[in-house]
Design an enzyme around this catalytic site. Structure first.
Site, short mmCIF file in Angstrom:
data_model
loop_
_atom_site.label_atom_id
_atom_site.label_comp_id
_atom_site.label_asym_id
_atom_site.label_seq_id
_atom_site.Cartn_x
_atom_site.Cartn_y
_atom_site.Cartn_z
N CYS A 1 15.04 -26.12 -10.02
CA CYS A 1 15.79 -27.33 -10.48
C CYS A 1 16.58 -26.87 -11.61
O CYS A 1 16.94 -25.78 -11.91
CB CYS A 1 14.61 -28.17 -10.68
SG CYS A 1 13.37 -27.94 -12.15
N HIS B 1 14.11 -4.96 10.51
CA HIS B 1 14.96 -4.06 10.00
C HIS B 1 14.61 -3.06 8.76
O HIS B 1 15.50 -2.29 8.29
CB HIS B 1 16.22 -5.03 9.64
CG HIS B 1 15.97 -5.95 8.23
ND1 HIS B 1 14.83 -6.80 8.51
CD2 HIS B 1 16.25 -5.59 7.33
CE1 HIS B 1 14.92 -7.30 7.05
NE2 HIS B 1 15.54 -6.81 6.35
N HIS C 1 15.10 0.65 4.72
CA HIS C 1 15.97 -0.34 5.07
C HIS C 1 17.23 -0.04 5.90
O HIS C 1 18.05 0.75 5.33
CB HIS C 1 16.24 -1.02 3.72
CG HIS C 1 16.87 -2.39 3.89
ND1 HIS C 1 18.25 -2.77 4.25
CD2 HIS C 1 16.40 -3.82 3.59
CE1 HIS C 1 18.20 -4.13 4.45
NE2 HIS C 1 17.26 -4.59 4.03
#
EC number: 2.7.1.193
Length: 651
Positions: free
Chosen positions: A412, A556, A571
């Site tokens: 917020c 992945h 990765h």
């Protein structure tokens, strides 16, 4: 979702419709005869307040949906019209105000999250997917209309009676509201309380017969009795809290005042001008809760005094100088609103003297008075660059326990609202070194990290970083730059250091320097030090012996903890998480012990090269700060499971 998490998320959802009010107030104010005297501008602002419940329905629906969807917003409007029009056929006296908008917005958002991807039979396929959302929302809101048609009248009577009690309680009622309002700030639930007070309690009918509910609506509609839930905030936000900031500055040792002075000055000016006080409040809430309790009491006293003096003032956004100037000459503003400035000067000295005395009496650890370890602020915490923001977001992910512990991200105006697997894994000290004012652990899964005005941008960047790949948890007590690992040392500089781990390439392909990876988090070594490979073969193997501790759902990327404790992240490609698992197949499961060279993943390289942003694949040591150096061994072409990639040196 637990009840506290629900209200925390609701507080965030309410921010969007509330954000419209300052603009509406500006239009309404500048269109008045004593300023521009342009009626169509005033009517433009008035239109917002006249349709506030509908705006809440649209705004809450959009914010509650998982991707801020437009179809959810449309569904919120549909649900609002269906419910409000159907209810009055049962009981013409029903008026739920903005609560009707909030409820229908929640229904629309929930329906979108559940059925936005629904598949219908072929002959109904036109109405499937997101088109189904407004239809289903209308149906559910019709059911709610039948329920509320009978249930709401006694609730409406209770709210009306409660509002009358608070109003009849006069100064005492407003004082109680002010005290509770501040106490709820740490949980974010003050937004729910504010919504009831500012948009529900009280009733005013203008000359045209339009009915307005709530302190803000009534004030801007010209109700001279409105403002009891707003007036007393002006002395606190414009004067009292800046006085507290001055007290904290002078209470800090002289050697540390330059370090905290700029921060305290900026949050004090923000509080004075705009009335946004949370960045300042959270500076002492966590370090000195006693001061915050004192602040809550003083806020209640201010609202009590303002109401007792018959002062009627209002704001569209918050009780800052800008809103004070804009509302000063409004019809609903009382003639004695100037007394708020007198009260403000008094509260400035009250805050300054009380905070100064209490800080020294109890030796409270306000900014500048913390232990030396808390003085360290990482470099990226002060960066306004895109790269710095990425590093900062990555560091916050690490500080809250890494991607393994982080379950959901929201933000917020001033705080990150996070859902985690275990709040005990959150590193409070690391968050504060990054610039956070504090960390609120509402329960085992719900936390808030107070980061100031950049909360939304940091939260958005955190979501991006999470999609790019895993981020390891921060060390228990790191002593410097949390996010950025030191560059790999030259071999001769670590000639005597022991090699604790040797990695082979997990992929067959061509070596690429980590700095050339088209992803800032990896290229800046925020995730860890290492190297990258552009694959030319379909099989991905383990780069060392160890345990596969994590394989992402989309297959992945995976994390390998070697037998010697190194945490290796492999990765495959950049932004390949967006492919939702297409092109990847896991060959082992999480928790599997593997040997160097053992196959972990299988790829459809043709598909991935055609659809992925990039197949350059980082292979990094996410806890590289635990070691003295990482020595690159590979160059040119490498073979999976055979070619040495790099060595990790012990300290």
């Amino acid at each position: 979702m637990n009840i506290l998490g629900f209200f925390q998320r609701l507080g965030r959802a309410l921010q969007l419709p509330i954000a419209v009010l300052p603009v509406a107030a500006l239009l309404l104010r500048f269109g008045q005869p004593d300023l521009l005297n342009v009626p169509f501008i005033a009517q433009a602002g008035g239109a917002i307040f006249d349709n506030l419940a509908l705006i809440f329905a649209i705004g809450v629906a959009s914010s509650w949906s998982k991707d801020n969807a437009g179809s959810a917003a449309l569904a919120g409007a549909v649900g609002y019209f269906v419910m409000t029009k159907a209810m009055v056929t049962i009981n013409p006296e029903i008026n739920m105000g903005v609560l009707a908008g909030i409820i229908t917005g929640l229904v629309a958002g929930a329906v979108y999250n559940r059925w936005a991807g629904i598949k219908l039979p072929d002959f109904l396929s036109f109405f499937g997917g997101k088109r189904f959302v407004p239809i289903a929302t209308g149906f559910f809101c019709l059911i709610l209309a039948a329920i509320f048609g009978y249930v709401w009248p006694p609730v409406q009577h209770a709210i009306h009676s409660g509002g009358e009690w608070i109003v009849s309680a006069g100064a005492l009622g407003s004082g109680i509201f002010g005290f509770i309002n501040r106490l709820l700030i740490p949980t974010g639930l003050h937004q729910v309380l504010n919504t009831i007070a500012w948009f529900q309690i009280g009733e005013f009918t203008n000359a045209a017969g339009t009915v307005f509910h709530g302190d803000i609506n009534r004030f801007y509609a010209g109700d001279g009795t409105a403002g009891m839930f707003m007036s007393g905030f002006f002395p606190i936000m414009m004067f009292g809290l800046p006085g507290a900031a001055l007290a904290m500055y002078l209470a800090a040792p002289k050697a540390r005042r330059p370090m905290v002075g700029g921060m305290l000055l900026s949050v004090a000016i923000t509080a004075f001008l705009t009335g946004v006080t949370e960045p300042l409040e959270f500076l002492f809430l966590f370090l000195a809760p006693l001061l915050y309790l004192l602040h809550a009491v003083l806020t209640g006293i201010s609202l009590f005094i303002a109401t007792a003096l018959g002062i009627h003032a209002g704001f569209s956004f918050s009780a800052g100088a800008i809103d004070y100037v804009l509302m000063y000459s409004l019809p609903a503003a009382s003639k004695n609103v100037w007394m708020l400035l007198v009260m403000g000067v008094v509260f400035f000295f009250v805050y300054f003297l009380l905070f100064s005395a209490v800080i020294r009496m109890f030796n409270l650890k306000t900014p500048g008075r913390e232990d030396k370890a808390a003085d360290v602020v990482t470099e990226e915490a002060n960066s306004n660059t895109e790269e710095g923001l990425t590093q900062l977001a990555t560091s916050y992910i690490a500080a809250v326990g890494g991607t393994d512990n982080l379950k959901a991200i929201d933000a917020c105006i001033t705080r990150l609202r996070l859902t985690v697997g275990d709040s005990a894994k959150v590193n409070d000290a690391a968050c504060k070194r990054l610039g956070a004012s504090g960390v609120v652990k509402l329960n085992k899964q719900t936390i808030q990290v107070i980061v100031g005005a950049k909360a939304e941008s940091i939260g958005d960047e955190m979501k991006k970083v999470v999609t790019r790949g895993p981020v390891a948890a921060a060390a228990a007590a790191p002593a410097g730059n949390v996010a950025t690992a030191a560059p790999a040392a030259k071999p001769q500089a670590v000639a005597n250091a022991k090699t604790v781990e040797s990695l082979v390439s997990p992929i067959t392909g061509d070596v690429v320097a980590l700095e050339q990876v088209p992803d800032e988090a990896f290229a800046s070594k925020a995730v860890g030090d290492g190297i990258a490979v552009k694959p030319t073969d379909n099989i991905v193997v383990a780069p060392a012996a160890g345990t596969v501790v994590k394989i992402f759902n989309t297959n992945h990327a995976f994390c390998l903890e070697t037998n010697n404790g190194a945490e290796i992240v492999v990765h495959m490609g950049i932004d390949t998480v967006a492919l939702e698992g297409k092109g990847f197949k896991r060959l082992v499961e999480e928790g599997t012990d593997v040997k160097a060279g053992e196959p972990i993943l299988e790829m459809d390289l043709d598909f991935l090269n055609a659809n992925a942003r990039s197949m350059i694949s980082p292979v990094v040591c996410s806890n590289s700060d635990d070691y003295s150096a990482l020595v690159i061994l590979a160059s040119g072409k490498v073979v999976a499971g055979q070619t040495p990639l790099y060595e990790i040196k012990g300290k």
